[in-house]
Write a protein that holds these residues in place. Structure first.
Motif, short mmCIF file in Angstrom:
data_model
loop_
_atom_site.label_atom_id
_atom_site.label_comp_id
_atom_site.label_asym_id
_atom_site.label_seq_id
_atom_site.Cartn_x
_atom_site.Cartn_y
_atom_site.Cartn_z
N ALA A 10 0.58 -1.15 -0.03
CA ALA A 10 -0.07 -0.12 -0.03
C ALA A 10 0.70 1.32 0.07
CB ALA A 10 -0.96 -0.04 1.29
N ARG A 11 0.51 2.09 -0.89
CA ARG A 11 1.04 3.54 -0.85
C ARG A 11 0.85 4.44 0.24
NH1 ARG A 11 4.14 4.54 -5.20
NH2 ARG A 11 3.68 3.28 -7.25
N GLY A 12 1.50 5.34 0.66
CA GLY A 12 1.15 6.22 1.71
C GLY A 12 1.96 6.16 2.92
N THR A 13 2.27 4.96 3.14
CA THR A 13 3.02 4.47 4.62
C THR A 13 4.06 5.57 4.73
OG1 THR A 13 2.86 2.38 3.51
CG2 THR A 13 3.18 2.25 5.82
N SER A 14 4.16 6.60 5.52
CA SER A 14 5.16 7.41 5.63
C SER A 14 6.64 6.85 5.84
CB SER A 14 4.94 8.39 6.50
OG SER A 14 4.79 7.83 7.92
N ASP A 15 6.55 5.79 6.69
CA ASP A 15 7.92 5.19 6.99
C ASP A 15 8.64 4.66 5.99
OD1 ASP A 15 7.52 5.78 9.67
OD2 ASP A 15 7.07 3.60 10.16
N ILE A 16 8.09 3.96 4.98
CA ILE A 16 8.57 3.44 3.65
C ILE A 16 9.09 4.20 2.73
CG2 ILE A 16 6.55 2.87 2.44
CD1 ILE A 16 9.57 0.22 3.19
N ILE A 17 8.09 5.30 2.60
CA ILE A 17 8.47 6.61 1.81
C ILE A 17 9.70 7.14 2.03
CG2 ILE A 17 7.57 9.01 0.73
CD1 ILE A 17 4.80 7.61 0.90
N ALA A 18 9.97 7.43 3.39
CA ALA A 18 11.12 8.00 3.90
C ALA A 18 12.12 7.24 3.72
CB ALA A 18 10.80 8.48 5.34
N LYS A 19 12.00 5.94 3.97
CA LYS A 19 13.07 4.81 3.69
C LYS A 19 13.79 5.02 2.26
CE LYS A 19 15.77 1.98 5.89
NZ LYS A 19 16.63 2.13 6.63
N ALA A 20 12.73 5.07 1.39
CA ALA A 20 12.85 4.80 0.17
C ALA A 20 13.70 6.20 -0.52
CB ALA A 20 11.72 4.72 -0.78
N ARG A 21 13.30 7.36 -0.04
CA ARG A 21 14.19 8.37 -0.25
C ARG A 21 15.62 8.46 0.38
NH1 ARG A 21 9.24 12.05 1.37
NH2 ARG A 21 7.99 12.43 -0.93
N SER A 22 15.62 7.89 1.47
CA SER A 22 17.04 7.88 1.92
C SER A 22 17.77 7.05 1.36
CB SER A 22 16.94 7.21 3.45
OG SER A 22 16.47 8.37 4.41
N ILE A 23 17.40 5.85 0.55
CA ILE A 23 17.91 4.83 0.00
C ILE A 23 18.33 5.65 -1.30
CG2 ILE A 23 18.11 2.63 -1.38
CD1 ILE A 23 16.18 1.71 1.05
N LYS A 24 17.43 6.31 -2.07
CA LYS A 24 17.77 7.24 -3.21
C LYS A 24 19.16 7.96 -3.03
CE LYS A 24 13.28 6.76 -5.31
NZ LYS A 24 12.10 7.78 -5.83
N GLN A 25 18.81 8.64 -1.86
CA GLN A 25 19.79 9.85 -1.65
C GLN A 25 21.43 8.99 -1.34
OE1 GLN A 25 19.80 12.82 -2.07
NE2 GLN A 25 21.83 13.38 -1.57
N TRP A 26 21.42 8.01 -0.58
CA TRP A 26 22.47 7.17 -0.50
C TRP A 26 22.98 6.75 -1.87
CZ3 TRP A 26 19.81 3.89 3.67
CH2 TRP A 26 19.71 4.56 5.01
N ALA A 27 22.37 6.39 -2.66
CA ALA A 27 22.70 5.98 -3.99
C ALA A 27 23.30 6.95 -4.86
CB ALA A 27 21.53 5.21 -5.00
N ARG A 28 22.70 8.15 -4.88
CA ARG A 28 23.30 9.35 -5.47
C ARG A 28 24.61 9.80 -4.90
NH1 ARG A 28 19.80 11.85 -8.72
NH2 ARG A 28 17.50 11.37 -8.86
#
Length: 93
Positions: A10-28
């Motif tokens: 399910a979309r909208g889970t703030s914890d998983i959205i924040a985690k995905a953003r962190s992972i993207k930033q780490w990759a960058r």
């Protein structure tokens, strides 16, 4: 469906959205890629015997090239060093 049912996709889970953003930033940061590069983070499940139950897949699309790494952990369990190690292992292979 019971009230206790939790849809992990399910979309909208703030914890998983924040985690995905962190992972993207780490990759960058690890790859030192421009802001116009596309970074996608997904968690997939696998029911095959030799497959981890969940893995996090990171795709980086830049300059017509695509780089993919898989981390054999659920997205919620991925740490910065996991992302760094995955991309460094790819660069040394």
């Amino acid at each position: 469906m019971s009230a206790a049912f939790h849809n992990p996709l399910a979309r909208g889970t703030s914890d998983i959205i924040a985690k995905a953003r962190s992972i993207k930033q780490w990759a960058r940061q690890v790859l030192a890629i421009p802001d116009v590069a596309v970074v996608s983070v997904n968690e997939i499940s696998c029911a095959l015997p030799d497959c981890p139950p969940k893995e996090t897949v990171i795709l980086v699309m830049s300059n017509g090239d695509t780089i993919q790494v898989s981390i054999h952990k659920a997205m919620a369990d991925v740490l910065e060093h996991d992302v760094t190690d995955a991309f460094r292992a790819l660069q040394h292979s």
